[in-house]
Each structure stands twice: as C-alpha cells, then as structure tokens.
Design a protein around this motif. Sequence first.
Motif, PDB file in Angstrom:
ATOM      1  N   UNK A  73       0.847  -1.193   0.000  1.00  0.00           N
ATOM      2  CA  UNK A  73       0.000   0.000   0.000  1.00  0.00           C
ATOM      3  C   UNK A  73       0.878   1.237   0.000  1.00  0.00           C
ATOM      4  N   UNK A  74       0.846   1.966  -1.111  1.00  0.00           N
ATOM      5  CA  UNK A  74       1.575   3.226  -1.160  1.00  0.00           C
ATOM      6  C   UNK A  74       0.587   4.371  -1.024  1.00  0.00           C
ATOM      7  N   UNK A  75       0.988   5.401  -0.298  1.00  0.00           N
ATOM      8  CA  UNK A  75       0.069   6.507  -0.080  1.00  0.00           C
ATOM      9  C   UNK A  75      -0.056   7.366  -1.338  1.00  0.00           C
ATOM     10  N   UNK A 108       1.981  10.161  -4.301  1.00  0.00           N
ATOM     11  CA  UNK A 108       2.977  11.216  -4.410  1.00  0.00           C
ATOM     12  C   UNK A 108       2.712  12.400  -3.477  1.00  0.00           C
ATOM     13  N   UNK A 109       1.509  12.940  -3.542  1.00  0.00           N
ATOM     14  CA  UNK A 109       1.222  14.151  -2.765  1.00  0.00           C
ATOM     15  C   UNK A 109       1.262  13.881  -1.259  1.00  0.00           C
ATOM     16  N   UNK A 110       0.622  12.809  -0.777  1.00  0.00           N
ATOM     17  CA  UNK A 110       0.738  12.521   0.662  1.00  0.00           C
ATOM     18  C   UNK A 110       2.185  12.319   1.110  1.00  0.00           C
ATOM     19  N   UNK A 166       4.839  13.664  -0.243  1.00  0.00           N
ATOM     20  CA  UNK A 166       5.437  14.998  -0.259  1.00  0.00           C
ATOM     21  C   UNK A 166       5.057  15.775   1.002  1.00  0.00           C
ATOM     22  N   UNK A 167       3.761  15.742   1.328  1.00  0.00           N
ATOM     23  CA  UNK A 167       3.288  16.504   2.493  1.00  0.00           C
ATOM     24  C   UNK A 167       3.904  15.975   3.783  1.00  0.00           C
ATOM     25  N   UNK A 168       4.013  14.646   3.888  1.00  0.00           N
ATOM     26  CA  UNK A 168       4.563  14.061   5.115  1.00  0.00           C
ATOM     27  C   UNK A 168       6.020  14.453   5.296  1.00  0.00           C
ATOM     28  N   UNK A 209       7.583  16.940   4.053  1.00  0.00           N
ATOM     29  CA  UNK A 209       7.656  18.366   4.330  1.00  0.00           C
ATOM     30  C   UNK A 209       7.285  18.630   5.784  1.00  0.00           C
ATOM     31  N   UNK A 262      14.085  11.167  -7.214  1.00  0.00           N
ATOM     32  CA  UNK A 262      12.759  11.750  -6.970  1.00  0.00           C
ATOM     33  C   UNK A 262      12.752  12.624  -5.720  1.00  0.00           C
ATOM     34  N   UNK A 298      14.326  15.783  -6.638  1.00  0.00           N
ATOM     35  CA  UNK A 298      13.505  16.509  -7.595  1.00  0.00           C
ATOM     36  C   UNK A 298      12.327  17.219  -6.916  1.00  0.00           C
ATOM     37  N   UNK A 299      11.654  16.534  -6.033  1.00  0.00           N
ATOM     38  CA  UNK A 299      10.447  17.111  -5.444  1.00  0.00           C
ATOM     39  C   UNK A 299      10.719  17.960  -4.207  1.00  0.00           C
TER      40      UNK A 299
END
Lengths: 310, 306
Positions: B126-128, B130-132, B134-136, B138, B217, B220-221
């Motif tokens: 189970x992968x959350x 990209x955005x979740x 990134x938010x975590x 951060x 990645x 990059x992000x």
Amino acid sequence: MEKSNERILAVRRNRKRQKGMKYLLLALPFLIFVFAFCYVPLFGWIYAFFDYKMGQRFSDARFVGLANFAKLLNDRDILRVLRNTMVMSLLNILCSPLPALFAIMLNDIRSRKIKKFVQTTTTLPNFLSWIVVFGLAFSLFSSQGVVNGFLKQMNLPVSEFGLLGDGNNVWRFQLGLSIWKSLGWNTIIYMAAITGIDTELYDAAKVDGAGSLQLVRYITAPGLIPTYLVLLLLSVGNLLNNGFDQYYMFWNSMVSDKIEVLDYYIYKLGFQSNQYSYSIVIGMLKSLVSVALLFTANKISRRLRGNPLI
Amino acid sequence: MQKVTKRFRKKDTEEIILDLIRYVCITFFVLICIFPFYYVMIYSVSDPGLASKGVWLLPKGFSLETYGKLLTRNDLGLAILVSVGRTGIGTGLCVFFTSMFAFLVTRKEMPGRKIIYRYVVITMYIGAGLVPWYLTMKGYGLKDSFLLYVIPGAVNAYYMILIKTFMEQLPESLEESAAIEGAGFFTILFKIILPLSKPIIATVAVYCAVGQWNSWMDNFFLVNNTKLQTVQLILYNYLNSATALAKSMQNGGAAAAAGAMNAANAITPQSVQMTSIVITVIPVMLVYPYAQKYFTKGIMMGAVKG
C-alpha cells in the motif's frame, strides 16, 4: 521434588517473558519509524474529502465531501490515461515470456565464460536510473542522434523529431525501452529455474533420441511454467503501476497524448495544475485497486498452485 | 545402416540451424545492450567539434577537455560529493538498522512477532501516493535537508524480509551455546549472527547502494538547495538544457542553428551530455562486475517466499 521443578519452570517462563519484553522494547523504535514513514502518509488520504491548497493547515481546508470523487466523472483525460496505462501494462505482460526464451537460449551455450559475459552485459541496464536511460536514448534516437544520422546516410525515411518525438510509435518505443532495461535481469530467475530441473530427465530424453528442440518443448518449457505463472500473477497486481520515472523522462508535448500513464497523471495533477485533493483521490483509488488486484491474484494462485503469492 | 546415418545427418543440420539462431539472437541483444554505452563513451572522448559532424564506430580525434571542464564545474563536483555521501551514509544506515530489525523479528520470545512482521510487509503493497508522501516529508522538516536522502530508507521492508529469511536458516545451536556462555543480545547479533549473514548483508548493501546512487525523486520534489543536488538531477538538468537547445535549433531555423554551432566550437551540448552520462554511469559500471553475484543471490532469495 515436583515443587522445585515447577519453580524452575516458572523461573524459566518468567525469564523468557522478560527477554521477550526486552526484544519488544528494542523493536519499538523500529515500529514507530515504520509508522512514521509508511503509515502516516496514508493519513494524507483524508485530504481527498477536502479542498486542500498547498501550505494550508488542516483546520483551514474546506470539507467538500465527495466532490473530488465526482470530478472523476467529468474528467475527460482520465479515460485516455487509463488507456495508456493498460496498453503499457498489457504490452509488457505480452512480452513477459521473452526472458524465459532468452534463458533457454542462453542455457544451451556450453562455454561458461560466454554465458557469464552475456549475463553481465545484459543485466547492466537494469541498474541504471531512467535518467541515464533517457540520456542514452536521447543520444541515439533524437533528431540529431546516431540512428537518424545513419538513416539519412542510407537515404532512408527519417522522422523529423526522431523516435523521441514520434507520436505514432510511443507505445512501441517505450515497450522496447522497458524490455531493453529489464530483459537480462529477468532472465536470471529463469536461469536458476532451469538449473532446478532434474538433469536425469534430459539424459533419458536424449537416450530416446530427442533433439534439442524437443528437449525444450517437453522438458525445459514445462519446467519453467510454474516460475512464469508466479511472475505473471504478480504483474497482475501491478497492472496500474507503470512507474513514474520512465514516463516522466520521455514525456514531451509531441508524445504527451499517448505517454501519460496514471503515475504521470497523478504527478501532473498534483504538481503542475495544483489539484492536490484530486491528485490524492486518484492516487488513493489506484492504491486500493492495486491491493484488490493483488488479493485476486493471490486467490487465483491459491487455487491454481495451492500456494499463495504473498 | 544407411537410413540411420541419414537420420543423424538431418538432425545435425537441424542442430546447426538452431545453434545459429541462438547465437544470432544472443549476439544481437548483447550488442544492443553494449552499443549505447560504447557510443556515449567514444563520443565523450572525441574532439567535440569533429564529433558534432557524426560519430559512428570509432572516436573522432581525442579530447578530454569536456571532462576537465565538467569536473571542475562547482555544481557537478559538489553533486558527486553529495551522491557519494548519500550512497555511503544511506547504505550504512539501511544495512545497520534493517538487519537489526530483521534479527529482532526472528526472536521467537518476542510477543506479537507475527503481527509485527505483517505490519511491516503490508507497507510494501500500500503506497500513499505522491502528494501525501510529499506533504509528510515536508511536515517532518526534511525539505531541503540532506537527511531526506538517508533517513526514510533506513528501514526497508523488502530488505528486512530478505535478511530475516536468511537469518532463520542459520543453525540455532550456535547462538544457544553463546547464550549459555552469557552473551547478550548485541554480542549475539554482532559477533555471531551478522558475520554469518555476510552474503545477504552484502547483497542488501549492493542493492541499497545502487538504489541510492540512482535515486532522484526525493531530490527533484523536495530539495531546491543548489548545494544539495545529486548527480542524477544534475545530469537531468544538463540533458534538459541540451534538449531545449536542440529544440530551439529546430524551431529557430538555420540561422540559430548555425549560431549555436559556431558558438560551441570547443564544447558542444552533445559532448556535455555524453560526458555527464559517462560520469554518472561509471561508478555503477565499476562496481557492477564484482557485485554481480550478489545481485543474482538477491533475486533468488527474493523468489523464496518471505
């Protein structure tokens, strides 16, 4: 006598429990770590029900219920993206017997040195990042690349922007790249499976006068089917996961129509058009469908092979 | 008698044809795998000016100027340092913590061992998204930090399974006798289990190192700091600016193309590209032949159900 025995046992049990608790205590930081990096991101899914903007606090985000899910119905791109995703996955599955075939061919080579050399050279691409692969492909297939130059010299038809910008051959090109990168690597597992086949079978067949084609057909190929089946079923679970790297690297406006797969689309929504919540909705659905597919494959595997996959 | 020899002959020709097909196929694929590297290599050592007119099978002229100019550039030199650093530190952390965790999970005395194992394995499936993610990251303050490269990978579920499976095959008698002699948890782990697990530890280390070297990645992000760029992203930037240049040459017509060609008589965008590819690939290529047996071992052990 009995009493002292009981006491010893009790002491032992106690010691064992103490040891167990100590281990648990030592494991606790690891469990917290896994929670922090693998489970906490899942809480981000809650934003699927909010109208979230980057930098906003959770308390400031507006609750919108299922509005983000309703967007799916009006999204014209999603069908195209799903088509690309399925095409890429199915093409890759269609080519999945290739490593087995390559292993069979390679296995019949008698010289160990050649065998090793072939394996070394063909597995190397698997260990390059897609950035490097893009760099190599660019130097070969761009409009100024070797291939175009060669074709021009031979007076053969040349596509103006090279293969990288050729909208008609996107799927074939990407498939070729995936195969190039992974074929040698996937061969290893089949090579090992071949060594697992009973050599007496071959000897017996040879005595009966079987040629090498017949050996492959009646012994090697059937011997590889269980391995192939496992890998095939596993790939069913990854039907929606093409990966992001490859499609991001090779994206350009001339091929965008056919190259945008789900993983790319999730990035595009989240980081280019800033639709965070909608991006999360799609990521979440993708993840859930993938898990469902994996469980289905697992069930099939249990029925077919009597063994679960995971 | 005659019939028999005839049959044999027929069979021989069949075998010869099969051999031919086999060798042609294998040679073809090997060449496809080697040629891109070979081409990039000879281009990078060719004289950039001559090479821009086309390189095919042999280098044209010889010049290491592009290497010199690239390697003395601040951004690439620093990036190599960052990439080597993340590979070394990241691999060290990952091997240390993952093998320690794997050892704990093999302890039969630990209550809830199976639950813990499942709790970790589930995370592989189970992968959350990209955005979740990134938010975590951060949220943890890992944005623009070197720690982002090395901390999240410190415990890896897949490697944990590999190591655990291996450790479970080790004979129990060894650690039992050590335990009788009074060896504690860490003594048993570091003096007995880890030395015995060397093959799998080496395998995981090699996987981990290649993964770290190739990873981009996170950079990059989440990392904009120019001092923390990795080699991969620098390569990406070089490739991209060259792509932009090539595109402008296509769109801008002949005049612009000629201008670009003249301006870059010493070092062409292509030679920069080729050279930076070589610089990025070389570490993997150097390590690879020695590490190959570990790769093979790893994929075999991965095939064993965890």
